[in-house]
Design a protein around this motif. Structure first.
Motif, PDB file in Angstrom:
ATOM      1  N   PRO A 133       0.818  -1.215   0.000  1.00  0.00           N
ATOM      2  CA  PRO A 133       0.000   0.000   0.000  1.00  0.00           C
ATOM      3  C   PRO A 133       0.853   1.267   0.000  1.00  0.00           C
ATOM      4  O   PRO A 133       1.986   1.264   0.476  1.00  0.00           O
ATOM      5  CB  PRO A 133      -0.828  -0.114   1.279  1.00  0.00           C
ATOM      6  CG  PRO A 133      -0.005  -0.986   2.185  1.00  0.00           C
ATOM      7  CD  PRO A 133       0.683  -1.958   1.277  1.00  0.00           C
ATOM      8  N   ALA A 297     -15.259   4.919  -3.170  1.00  0.00           N
ATOM      9  CA  ALA A 297     -14.675   4.500  -1.897  1.00  0.00           C
ATOM     10  C   ALA A 297     -15.502   3.389  -1.264  1.00  0.00           C
ATOM     11  O   ALA A 297     -14.959   2.401  -0.751  1.00  0.00           O
ATOM     12  CB  ALA A 297     -14.562   5.691  -0.949  1.00  0.00           C
ATOM     13  N   ILE A 300     -14.869   0.141  -3.318  1.00  0.00           N
ATOM     14  CA  ILE A 300     -13.584  -0.483  -3.024  1.00  0.00           C
ATOM     15  C   ILE A 300     -13.627  -1.184  -1.667  1.00  0.00           C
ATOM     16  O   ILE A 300     -13.125  -2.304  -1.503  1.00  0.00           O
ATOM     17  CB  ILE A 300     -12.469   0.581  -3.061  1.00  0.00           C
ATOM     18  CG1 ILE A 300     -12.206   1.014  -4.495  1.00  0.00           C
ATOM     19  CG2 ILE A 300     -11.188   0.056  -2.428  1.00  0.00           C
ATOM     20  CD1 ILE A 300     -11.704  -0.088  -5.397  1.00  0.00           C
ATOM     21  N   ASN A 301     -14.233  -0.535  -0.683  1.00  0.00           N
ATOM     22  CA  ASN A 301     -14.345  -1.159   0.646  1.00  0.00           C
ATOM     23  C   ASN A 301     -15.141  -2.454   0.582  1.00  0.00           C
ATOM     24  O   ASN A 301     -14.780  -3.455   1.219  1.00  0.00           O
ATOM     25  CB  ASN A 301     -14.997  -0.188   1.630  1.00  0.00           C
ATOM     26  CG  ASN A 301     -14.075   0.951   2.024  1.00  0.00           C
ATOM     27  OD1 ASN A 301     -12.856   0.837   1.908  1.00  0.00           O
ATOM     28  ND2 ASN A 301     -14.653   2.050   2.480  1.00  0.00           N
ATOM     29  N   ASN A 304     -12.997  -5.161  -1.056  1.00  0.00           N
ATOM     30  CA  ASN A 304     -11.977  -5.638  -0.118  1.00  0.00           C
ATOM     31  C   ASN A 304     -12.579  -6.519   0.967  1.00  0.00           C
ATOM     32  O   ASN A 304     -11.970  -7.516   1.389  1.00  0.00           O
ATOM     33  CB  ASN A 304     -11.247  -4.450   0.506  1.00  0.00           C
ATOM     34  CG  ASN A 304     -10.388  -3.699  -0.503  1.00  0.00           C
ATOM     35  OD1 ASN A 304      -9.971  -4.259  -1.512  1.00  0.00           O
ATOM     36  ND2 ASN A 304     -10.130  -2.429  -0.233  1.00  0.00           N
ATOM     37  N   SER A 310      -6.418  -6.440   1.612  1.00  0.00           N
ATOM     38  CA  SER A 310      -6.251  -5.087   2.139  1.00  0.00           C
ATOM     39  C   SER A 310      -6.242  -4.048   1.022  1.00  0.00           C
ATOM     40  O   SER A 310      -5.809  -4.315  -0.103  1.00  0.00           O
ATOM     41  CB  SER A 310      -4.942  -4.982   2.935  1.00  0.00           C
ATOM     42  OG  SER A 310      -4.947  -5.882   4.020  1.00  0.00           O
ATOM     43  N   SER A 311      -6.666  -2.849   1.366  1.00  0.00           N
ATOM     44  CA  SER A 311      -6.653  -1.736   0.416  1.00  0.00           C
ATOM     45  C   SER A 311      -5.227  -1.386   0.023  1.00  0.00           C
ATOM     46  O   SER A 311      -4.313  -1.400   0.860  1.00  0.00           O
ATOM     47  CB  SER A 311      -7.333  -0.512   1.030  1.00  0.00           C
ATOM     48  OG  SER A 311      -7.132   0.624   0.219  1.00  0.00           O
ATOM     49  N   TYR A 313      -4.475   1.546  -0.869  1.00  0.00           N
ATOM     50  CA  TYR A 313      -4.365   2.970  -0.584  1.00  0.00           C
ATOM     51  C   TYR A 313      -4.168   3.256   0.899  1.00  0.00           C
ATOM     52  O   TYR A 313      -3.997   4.416   1.277  1.00  0.00           O
ATOM     53  CB  TYR A 313      -5.623   3.697  -1.075  1.00  0.00           C
ATOM     54  CG  TYR A 313      -5.922   3.442  -2.528  1.00  0.00           C
ATOM     55  CD1 TYR A 313      -5.175   4.057  -3.517  1.00  0.00           C
ATOM     56  CD2 TYR A 313      -6.930   2.570  -2.917  1.00  0.00           C
ATOM     57  CE1 TYR A 313      -5.432   3.805  -4.860  1.00  0.00           C
ATOM     58  CE2 TYR A 313      -7.198   2.318  -4.249  1.00  0.00           C
ATOM     59  CZ  TYR A 313      -6.443   2.941  -5.217  1.00  0.00           C
ATOM     60  OH  TYR A 313      -6.700   2.678  -6.537  1.00  0.00           O
ATOM     61  N   VAL A 317      -7.925   8.221   1.704  1.00  0.00           N
ATOM     62  CA  VAL A 317      -8.849   8.263   0.568  1.00  0.00           C
ATOM     63  C   VAL A 317      -8.457   9.343  -0.437  1.00  0.00           C
ATOM     64  O   VAL A 317      -8.952   9.349  -1.563  1.00  0.00           O
ATOM     65  CB  VAL A 317     -10.308   8.490   1.034  1.00  0.00           C
ATOM     66  CG1 VAL A 317     -10.779   7.324   1.874  1.00  0.00           C
ATOM     67  CG2 VAL A 317     -10.442   9.801   1.809  1.00  0.00           C
ATOM     68  N   ALA A 324     -10.498   3.768  -8.785  1.00  0.00           N
ATOM     69  CA  ALA A 324      -9.680   3.091  -7.790  1.00  0.00           C
ATOM     70  C   ALA A 324      -9.567   1.614  -8.139  1.00  0.00           C
ATOM     71  O   ALA A 324     -10.377   1.067  -8.889  1.00  0.00           O
ATOM     72  CB  ALA A 324     -10.269   3.264  -6.384  1.00  0.00           C
ATOM     73  N   ALA A 326      -8.868  -2.439  -6.665  1.00  0.00           N
ATOM     74  CA  ALA A 326      -8.919  -3.349  -5.522  1.00  0.00           C
ATOM     75  C   ALA A 326      -8.204  -4.636  -5.901  1.00  0.00           C
ATOM     76  O   ALA A 326      -8.371  -5.144  -7.020  1.00  0.00           O
ATOM     77  CB  ALA A 326     -10.364  -3.650  -5.124  1.00  0.00           C
ATOM     78  N   ARG A 395      -3.945 -12.031   2.891  1.00  0.00           N
ATOM     79  CA  ARG A 395      -3.714 -10.612   3.116  1.00  0.00           C
ATOM     80  C   ARG A 395      -2.262 -10.270   2.867  1.00  0.00           C
ATOM     81  O   ARG A 395      -1.921  -9.139   2.668  1.00  0.00           O
ATOM     82  CB  ARG A 395      -4.117 -10.239   4.552  1.00  0.00           C
ATOM     83  CG  ARG A 395      -5.612 -10.299   4.776  1.00  0.00           C
ATOM     84  CD  ARG A 395      -5.954  -9.872   6.215  1.00  0.00           C
ATOM     85  NE  ARG A 395      -7.387  -9.964   6.452  1.00  0.00           N
ATOM     86  CZ  ARG A 395      -8.241  -8.984   6.209  1.00  0.00           C
ATOM     87  NH1 ARG A 395      -7.817  -7.874   5.690  1.00  0.00           N
ATOM     88  NH2 ARG A 395      -9.517  -9.116   6.457  1.00  0.00           N
TER      89      ARG A 395
END
Length: 395
Positions: A133, A297, A300-301, A304, A310-311, A313, A317, A324, A326, A395
């Motif tokens: 990230p 956002a 993407i959440n 994930n 995991s993001s 980013y 944000v 974005a 993922a 992860r």
């Protein structure tokens, strides 16, 4: 507003279109302006291309320059950002012992321009790894700058990257490069329309951008911006009537003469850019962008959470805007996976191989709604189970 914006676009209503980032989409009024310019050309081609085109392009450049907060004589329309990068890569007098420093997030076509020229002229194209990230902006600058050597003559990087959809701190890197006497070339393909732009504040020596993506102009509308101090370095990519002592088409500077009029062409996409700017202003685009950012956002959440990955980013944000990426769990045949999302679920979205990692990249534009994100999640849940046996990855 959301429904009215959906109605403003020409997109197939049976497709969940989450790939605005690849080629954009043009609103109906902008497309009508585009067709109007084409009709004007066909009405009297000799008058239009022989006499009128200079004033028409000057007006279109002035509108774009105001939008980008720069001088109209410092930018010129080109078909796309890749074309603009080619102009710069072929113009700069680089040779053996010189280096062009880039990141490992760059767009393949633009990388090819530098790699081709490095083969022809003997300089090195060097990729500096920026791991995911993402760290904070200051750390990104330091990580990137660790790749600078006495041989570094040019820095090339994206404002917003294509494969990973991250926003780099180009302003800080350009300012540091200027102090070090290093030229900067920024690929801004995804920036105009997606984020507010002040090209003078960005400070790049050369900045190539697209208008047909997030600004929603017709396809084939891009620009190349060059600071006045470096315009003398630019040479024509296509030698035509704007070159030489007896040049027929002159627009006020070598920079404009070399690039603005390569010959008979359809200039309608360039001339419709002011209509795209006006369309977004009429629809309060800062508010539209903010809503799109919230929706991407959320999307993407949710992806994930579905994959357990995991993001890329981190918690920041501000590292992405309306587009974005993922991470995906390992998929053996990524093109087939993408095709199934479209074939079985009518979801148009890119799947990206970046080194050893795989991503799905979601774009949210003013015509998208939460229903589109719901459809994507349903398609991913069904498809990931079938290709991997589960929806979670390491992860």
């Amino acid at each position: 507003m959301t429904q009215s914006l959906r109605d403003e676009f020409l997109l197939d209503p049976d497709v969940v279109f989450l790939n605005h980032g690849s080629f954009g989409a043009t609103p109906r009024p902008v497309f009508e302006a585009y067709r109007g310019w084409q009709q004007r050309l066909e009405w009297q081609p000799v008058q239009f291309l022989g006499s009128d085109i200079g004033a028409c392009l000057a007006e279109a450049r002035a509108a774009l320059a105001l939008y980008l907060k720069t001088g109209a004589n410092d930018l010129v329309y080109v078909p796309n950002a890749t074309f603009g990068i080619n102009v710069v890569a072929r113009s700069l007098r680089l040779g053996s012992g010189d280096e062009v420093l880039a990141t490992d997030h760059e767009y393949g076509a633009c990388e090819n321009a530098w790699l081709y020229m490095s083969r022809e002229r003997g300089f090195r194209y060097v990729r500096r790894s920026i791991p995911l990230p993402l760290p904070d902006a200051a750390e990104i600058v330091e990580q990137f700058w660790a790749g600078v050597t006495p041989r570094t003559k040019v820095i090339f990087l994206s404002h917003i990257t294509s494969p990973t959809a991250v926003r780099f701190p180009v302003e800080a890197i350009c300012a540091r490069a200027r102090r070090a006497g290093i030229l900067t070339v920024v690929d801004g393909a995804h920036a105009p329309g997606q984020i507010p732009l002040d090209l003078n504040a960005v400070g790049a020596d050369f900045y190539a951008g697209n208008c047909h993506k997030w600004l929603c102009a017709p396809k084939g509308a891009g620009f190349l911006h060059a600071r006045p101090e470096v315009q003398r370095l630019i040479e024509p990519l296509v030698v035509g009537w704007g070159w030489g002592e007896r040049r027929t088409f002159a627009f006020g500077s070598d920079y404009l003469d070399y690039l603005q009029y390569p010959g008979t062409d359809d200039y309608a996409a360039y001339l419709a850019v002011p209509a795209a700017i006006e369309f977004q202003a009429r629809h309060d685009w800062p508010t539209v962008r903010a809503r799109c950012h919230e929706l991407v956002a959320c999307g993407i959440n949710r992806i994930n959470e579905l994959t357990g990955l995991s993001s890329i980013y981190g918690p920041r944000v501000e590292n992405f805007s309306q587009m974005a990426a993922a991470p995906l769990p390992p998929i053996d045949d990524l093109p087939a996976f993408k095709q199934r999302l479209y074939g079985d679920f009518r979801v148009e979205i890119p799947c990206v191989q970046w080194g050893a990692r795989q991503f799905i990249r979601i774009s949210i534009q003013g015509y998208n709604t939460e229903t589109d994100v719901d459809a994507l999640l349903a398609a991913l849940e069904a498809t990931l189970v079938s290709v991997s046996g589960s929806t979670s990855g390491d992860r």
